[in-house]
Design a protein around this motif. Structure first.
Motif, short mmCIF file in Angstrom:
data_model
loop_
_atom_site.label_atom_id
_atom_site.label_comp_id
_atom_site.label_asym_id
_atom_site.label_seq_id
_atom_site.Cartn_x
_atom_site.Cartn_y
_atom_site.Cartn_z
N GLU A 68 0.66 -1.26 0.32
CA GLU A 68 0.07 0.18 0.30
C GLU A 68 1.13 1.27 0.35
N VAL A 69 0.86 1.59 -1.03
CA VAL A 69 1.73 3.52 -1.04
C VAL A 69 0.80 4.58 -1.57
N THR A 70 0.91 5.17 -0.04
CA THR A 70 0.36 6.77 0.11
C THR A 70 1.70 7.75 0.48
N PHE A 71 0.96 9.19 -0.21
CA PHE A 71 1.30 10.17 -0.32
C PHE A 71 0.71 10.74 1.37
N VAL A 72 1.97 11.01 1.53
CA VAL A 72 1.74 11.25 3.42
C VAL A 72 2.42 12.78 4.03
N GLY A 73 1.81 13.50 4.72
CA GLY A 73 2.23 14.90 5.28
C GLY A 73 1.53 15.90 4.73
N ASN A 74 2.04 16.64 4.86
CA ASN A 74 0.99 18.52 5.06
C ASN A 74 1.31 18.87 3.55
N HIS A 75 2.05 18.02 2.89
CA HIS A 75 2.24 18.81 1.32
C HIS A 75 2.74 16.96 0.53
N ILE A 76 1.25 16.99 -0.17
CA ILE A 76 0.48 15.67 -1.64
C ILE A 76 0.48 16.89 -2.33
N PRO A 77 1.22 16.19 -3.54
CA PRO A 77 1.39 16.44 -4.98
C PRO A 77 -0.04 17.07 -5.08
N MET A 78 0.25 18.39 -5.96
CA MET A 78 -1.14 18.47 -6.82
C MET A 78 -1.19 17.82 -8.06
N HIS A 79 -1.93 17.05 -8.72
CA HIS A 79 -1.49 16.15 -9.26
C HIS A 79 -2.29 14.97 -10.28
N PRO A 80 -3.31 14.98 -11.17
CA PRO A 80 -4.19 15.05 -11.88
C PRO A 80 -4.64 13.19 -11.26
N HIS A 81 -3.99 12.51 -10.77
CA HIS A 81 -3.57 11.04 -10.23
C HIS A 81 -3.57 10.70 -8.77
N ILE A 82 -3.57 11.76 -8.29
CA ILE A 82 -3.75 11.89 -7.15
C ILE A 82 -3.85 12.95 -6.18
N TYR A 83 -4.78 11.90 -5.20
CA TYR A 83 -6.08 12.74 -4.49
C TYR A 83 -5.23 13.50 -3.50
N SER A 84 -6.21 13.87 -2.72
CA SER A 84 -5.46 14.95 -1.51
C SER A 84 -5.58 14.27 -0.30
N ASN A 85 -5.54 13.11 -0.27
CA ASN A 85 -5.96 12.14 1.18
C ASN A 85 -4.51 11.45 0.73
N GLY A 86 -3.72 11.67 -0.24
CA GLY A 86 -2.38 11.31 -0.27
C GLY A 86 -2.68 9.65 -1.31
N HIS A 87 -3.62 9.60 -1.87
CA HIS A 87 -4.36 7.80 -2.73
C HIS A 87 -4.10 8.05 -3.80
N ILE A 88 -2.65 7.18 -4.56
CA ILE A 88 -2.21 7.60 -6.11
C ILE A 88 -2.80 6.73 -6.88
N CYS A 89 -3.32 6.53 -7.85
CA CYS A 89 -4.65 6.37 -9.30
C CYS A 89 -2.78 5.75 -9.89
N LEU A 90 -2.44 4.36 -9.43
CA LEU A 90 -1.47 3.77 -10.98
C LEU A 90 -1.58 2.72 -10.86
N SER A 91 -1.79 1.97 -11.94
CA SER A 91 -1.72 0.64 -12.28
C SER A 91 -0.66 -0.09 -11.12
N ILE A 92 0.09 -0.01 -12.03
CA ILE A 92 1.20 -0.67 -10.53
C ILE A 92 0.81 -1.01 -9.16
N LEU A 93 0.29 -0.66 -8.63
CA LEU A 93 0.08 -0.09 -7.31
C LEU A 93 -1.55 -1.47 -6.98
N TYR A 94 -1.91 -1.72 -7.53
CA TYR A 94 -3.55 -2.75 -8.32
C TYR A 94 -3.03 -3.45 -9.02
N ASP A 95 -3.32 -3.56 -10.17
CA ASP A 95 -4.07 -4.61 -10.66
C ASP A 95 -2.70 -4.91 -11.60
N GLY A 96 -2.41 -3.69 -12.59
CA GLY A 96 -0.51 -4.05 -12.60
C GLY A 96 0.27 -3.99 -11.84
#
Length: 150
Positions: A68-96
């Motif tokens: 399980e990989v998430t961004f943590v801390g007060n500075h989460i990157p603003m990115h179209p595949h990264i949610y403000s809670n740190g969750h990352i939408c990247l296939s290799i972390l799940y189905d891939g």
């Protein structure tokens, strides 16, 4: 944790500690099941000079099962595949996920994802997702991988 998984994690940790790739820095490792890795935005990208923290939580089935990989801390990157809670939408972390992947390859994929982004913005469904995902693992999400442009 089974001996073979412990050996694999010890090996990967040692490799990163000895020679971390540019842009990565091993942070806190409280035990083999929880790691923090620093990510530095690459030069000439939207994230140049920005520092982020990734948290890795390893299941007892690692490497057969993805961490399980998430961004943590007060500075989460603003990115179209990264949610403000740190969750990352990247296939290799799940189905891939594949057992041949490593912590280092996951970090480099995330760094590449950040480096190739043409915009700094949250996913369109950020507010709804974060509200519904409160207190849940990103692995509980049924991700829809449809956008490979960023």
């Amino acid at each position: 944790m089974a001996a073979r998984y412990t050996r694999r994690l010890q090996k990967e940790l040692g490799e990163i500690q000895r020679a971390a790739p540019a842009g990565l820095e091993i942070g806190e490792v409280t035990n083999l099941e929880h790691w923090t890795i620093g990510v530095l935005g690459a030069k000439d990208t939207l994230y140049e000079g920005e520092k982020f923290q990734l948290h890795f939580k390893f299941p007892t089935q690692y490497p057969l099962e993805a961490p399980e990989v998430t961004f943590v801390g007060n500075h989460i990157p603003m990115h179209p595949h990264i949610y403000s809670n740190g969750h990352i939408c990247l296939s290799i972390l799940y189905d891939g996920w594949s057992p041949v992947l490593s912590v280092q390859s996951v970090c480099l994929s995330i760094l590449s994802m950040l480096s190739s982004s043409p915009v700094k913005e949250r996913p369109a469904d950020n507010d709804t997702y974060v509200k519904n995902a409160k207190g849940r693992s990103p692995k509980d999400t049924k991700w829809w991988f449809h956008d490979d442009k960023v």
